[in-house]
Design a protein around this motif. Structure first.
Motif, PDB file in Angstrom:
ATOM      1  N   GLY A 229      42.119  -3.488  49.356  1.00 43.65           N
ATOM      2  CA  GLY A 229      41.192  -3.364  48.248  1.00 43.65           C
ATOM      3  C   GLY A 229      40.110  -4.432  48.290  1.00 43.65           C
ATOM      4  N   ILE A 230      39.152  -4.329  47.409  1.00 44.29           N
ATOM      5  CA  ILE A 230      38.077  -5.316  47.314  1.00 44.29           C
ATOM      6  C   ILE A 230      37.952  -5.782  45.869  1.00 44.29           C
ATOM      7  N   LYS A 231      37.370  -6.942  45.702  1.00 43.79           N
ATOM      8  CA  LYS A 231      37.108  -7.463  44.365  1.00 43.79           C
ATOM      9  C   LYS A 231      35.643  -7.254  44.021  1.00 43.79           C
ATOM     10  N   VAL A 232      35.403  -6.904  42.768  1.00 43.85           N
ATOM     11  CA  VAL A 232      34.032  -6.711  42.306  1.00 43.85           C
ATOM     12  C   VAL A 232      33.701  -7.799  41.285  1.00 43.85           C
ATOM     13  N   GLY A 233      32.428  -8.081  41.174  1.00 46.39           N
ATOM     14  CA  GLY A 233      32.026  -9.179  40.315  1.00 46.39           C
ATOM     15  C   GLY A 233      31.761  -8.798  38.882  1.00 46.39           C
ATOM     16  N   SER A 234      31.571  -7.492  38.627  1.00 45.41           N
ATOM     17  CA  SER A 234      31.247  -7.077  37.262  1.00 45.41           C
ATOM     18  C   SER A 234      31.629  -5.632  37.048  1.00 45.41           C
TER      19      SER A 234
END
Length: 250
Positions: A229-234
């Motif tokens: 998975g990836i992390k999103v900033g907003s």
């Protein structure tokens, strides 16, 4: 009442299965094997019926080469009285298995036959239904509760809409679901006693069954590996990726 229970030798469910390099089959070399979990539930239910005084004898049957005697002995250690191995080296499909079990039913004349609803290796969920059809016995599948009263059995089964309770006349075929019971562990004294319990070996020829190949396994593939998975900033970035990359939002 005699209870017949069928058990299957499968890869232990705690073990991660590996596929052979040529994709011809699952690699069984140096892999821990065990009783199929649904079959273990079937054995436990038969033992509980015997403890209640409903069953008088529990017969366990397994189909395979000599190695499946290990699983039969495990079932004997859990409380079964005697075992039957049907010697077969070929990969048998559900219909062949059902035909062999039908002949054992004909010989043993059990008042109840209990099987796991499916095996965790092939996941066919066919043998119990085919056995009932071949023997002309009533059937109740996916049992989450079993109560035997006289010549009838009340079976609560799990269906898509919830729970359904059936009353079936004995002899009958019942297949077990996960919520039926929690199998016990075999104690060391019972493991030792199991070594002395009778275990008969039969062949398909002795049972009068001609094994026919109905299906052919073409290839075995491992499940696709899950991507990280990836992390999103907003939240806005999350919505954008769901809409434009994952295409799950319009």
């Amino acid at each position: 009442m005699k209870v017949l229970v069928a058990v299957k030798r499968v890869i232990d469910y705690n073990v991660k299965a590996r596929v052979k390099a040529d994709h011809s089959d699952v690699d069984l070399a140096n892999v821990k094997m065990a009783i199929n979990p649904f079959c273990e539930i079937a054995v436990e239910e038969a033992v509980r019926l015997k403890e209640k005084g409903v069953a008088t004898e529990i017969v366990v049957v397994s189909i395979g080469d000599k190695s499946c005697q290990e699983q039969i002995r495990t079932a004997l250690a859990l409380g079964a009285d005697r075992g039957i191995q049907i010697e077969a080296d070929l990969r048998l499909d559900s219909l062949n298995v059902a035909k062999l079990l039908a002949k054992v039913v004909e010989q043993e004349q059990p008042g109840l036959v209990i099987l796991g609803k499916q095996a965790i290796d092939s996941d066919n969920n066919q043998t119990g239904q085919m056995l009932a059809a071949l023997t002309g016995m009533p059937q109740a599948t996916f049992a989450s509760e079993l109560v035997v009263e006289g010549q009838q059995a009340k079976v609560t089964r799990e269906v898509d809409g919830g729970l359904q309770t059936l009353a079936i006349n004995l002899p009958a075929v019942v297949t077990t679901d996960l919520r039926l019971n929690e199998p016990r562990y075999a104690s060391l004294p019972n493991i030792m006693k199991a070594k002395k319990k009778p275990l008969d070996v039969l062949t398909p020829e002795q049972l009068g069954v001609a094994i026919k190949v109905h299906t052919k396994q073409l290839k075995v593939e491992p499940p696709a590996e899950r991507k990280g998975g990836i992390k999103v900033g907003s939240v806005a970035e999350l919505v954008d990726k769901l809409k434009n990359e994952a295409k799950v939002l319009s």
